[in-house]
Design a protein around this motif. Sequence first.
Motif, short mmCIF file in Angstrom:
data_model
loop_
_atom_site.label_atom_id
_atom_site.label_comp_id
_atom_site.label_asym_id
_atom_site.label_seq_id
_atom_site.Cartn_x
_atom_site.Cartn_y
_atom_site.Cartn_z
N SER A 1 0.52 -1.78 -0.17
CA SER A 1 0.12 -0.72 -0.04
C SER A 1 1.27 1.27 0.02
N VAL A 2 0.78 2.20 -1.21
CA VAL A 2 1.87 3.47 -1.62
C VAL A 2 1.11 4.44 -1.13
N SER A 3 1.24 5.05 -0.19
CA SER A 3 1.09 6.45 -0.11
C SER A 3 1.68 7.62 -0.47
N LEU A 4 1.05 8.74 -1.38
CA LEU A 4 2.31 9.24 -1.88
C LEU A 4 1.06 11.21 -1.66
N PRO A 5 1.15 11.60 -0.86
CA PRO A 5 0.11 12.67 -0.87
C PRO A 5 0.58 13.94 -1.44
N LEU A 6 1.53 14.27 -1.44
CA LEU A 6 1.61 15.21 -2.29
C LEU A 6 1.63 14.58 -4.54
N VAL A 7 1.74 13.99 -4.11
CA VAL A 7 1.70 13.36 -5.65
C VAL A 7 0.18 13.25 -6.02
N ASP A 8 -0.15 13.91 -7.56
CA ASP A 8 -1.58 13.54 -8.16
C ASP A 8 -1.50 12.12 -8.87
N GLN A 9 -2.60 11.01 -8.84
CA GLN A 9 -2.71 9.55 -8.97
C GLN A 9 -2.43 9.13 -9.92
N ASP A 10 -2.59 9.89 -11.36
CA ASP A 10 -1.50 9.50 -12.22
C ASP A 10 0.13 9.46 -12.46
N LEU A 11 0.60 10.95 -12.03
CA LEU A 11 1.32 10.79 -12.17
C LEU A 11 2.50 9.34 -10.79
N ALA A 12 1.46 9.19 -9.87
CA ALA A 12 1.53 8.63 -8.81
C ALA A 12 2.00 6.62 -8.87
N ALA A 13 0.95 7.04 -10.05
CA ALA A 13 0.55 5.58 -10.47
C ALA A 13 1.99 4.76 -11.22
N ARG A 14 2.44 6.33 -12.40
CA ARG A 14 3.95 5.91 -13.12
C ARG A 14 4.85 5.62 -12.30
N LEU A 15 5.59 6.48 -10.75
CA LEU A 15 5.93 6.26 -10.32
C LEU A 15 5.82 4.74 -9.09
N VAL A 16 4.78 4.46 -8.89
CA VAL A 16 5.23 2.95 -8.52
C VAL A 16 5.52 1.82 -9.41
N SER A 17 4.96 1.81 -10.75
CA SER A 17 5.30 1.46 -11.28
C SER A 17 7.26 1.20 -11.76
N ALA A 18 7.64 2.84 -11.94
CA ALA A 18 9.10 2.18 -12.20
C ALA A 18 9.23 2.01 -10.82
N ALA A 19 9.23 2.51 -10.15
CA ALA A 19 9.58 1.75 -8.56
C ALA A 19 9.44 0.09 -8.69
N HIS A 20 8.65 0.29 -9.09
CA HIS A 20 8.15 -1.97 -8.88
C HIS A 20 9.34 -2.17 -10.01
N GLN A 21 9.41 -1.67 -11.25
CA GLN A 21 10.59 -2.49 -11.21
C GLN A 21 12.36 -2.55 -11.40
N VAL A 22 12.28 -1.57 -10.42
CA VAL A 22 13.03 -1.07 -9.88
C VAL A 22 13.78 -1.51 -8.55
N CYS A 23 13.17 -2.32 -7.54
CA CYS A 23 13.32 -2.70 -6.59
C CYS A 23 13.59 -4.24 -6.40
N PRO A 24 14.50 -4.20 -5.50
CA PRO A 24 15.37 -5.69 -5.74
C PRO A 24 14.43 -6.87 -5.45
N TYR A 25 13.31 -6.27 -4.41
CA TYR A 25 12.71 -7.59 -3.92
C TYR A 25 11.81 -8.17 -4.86
N SER A 26 11.01 -6.84 -5.82
CA SER A 26 9.70 -6.66 -6.81
C SER A 26 10.50 -8.19 -7.77
N ASN A 27 11.56 -7.94 -8.00
CA ASN A 27 12.05 -8.51 -8.56
C ASN A 27 12.83 -9.16 -8.94
N ALA A 28 12.72 -9.47 -7.30
CA ALA A 28 13.06 -10.96 -6.82
C ALA A 28 11.99 -11.66 -6.47
N THR A 29 11.04 -11.17 -6.80
CA THR A 29 9.51 -12.18 -6.67
C THR A 29 8.85 -11.85 -7.66
#
Length: 149
Positions: A110-138
């Motif tokens: 569950s990701v909270s980005l209170p200062l970011v609009d939803q569209d940009l937040a969704a793109r940030l989360v998607s990009a972070a999911h590609q970068v995160c080692p745990y995401s890559n491992a799972t």
Amino acid sequence: MIDETESADTRPTKIVYVAEATAHGGREGWVTSQDGRLDLRLAMPPAFGGDGGGTNPEQLFAAGYSACFHNALVLVGRRAGLDLTGSTVAAKVGIGPNDARGYGLAVALSVSLPLVDQDLAARLVSAAHQVCPYSNATRDNIDVSIVLS
């Protein structure tokens, strides 16, 4: 710019840090790290008949994944010139029997980005999911759901 492309190979090309931990006594024992900074009692959760008087591998996985994903999120935000002050990532790790007569995990982030609009937040989360080692491992190994809260 936020890069949402998937990498063909997510294995490290160079190991820059190695964490070491040792379990003593399984789920009813304790776990220590090689450097002595981690020394925790383990206990079965009540859902598995334990007293819940210690932490468990699922809590440790949730802590590690949430911290790692949050760091990836901040990194992606910084690369895009964004300040993600006040952002958080919470993780829930579920465990249960699988069809192979063993047990499996599922993760809900569950990701909270209170200062970011939803569209940009969704793109940030998607990009972070590609970068995160745990995401890559799972990825493609366990169910991982991510929601913006």
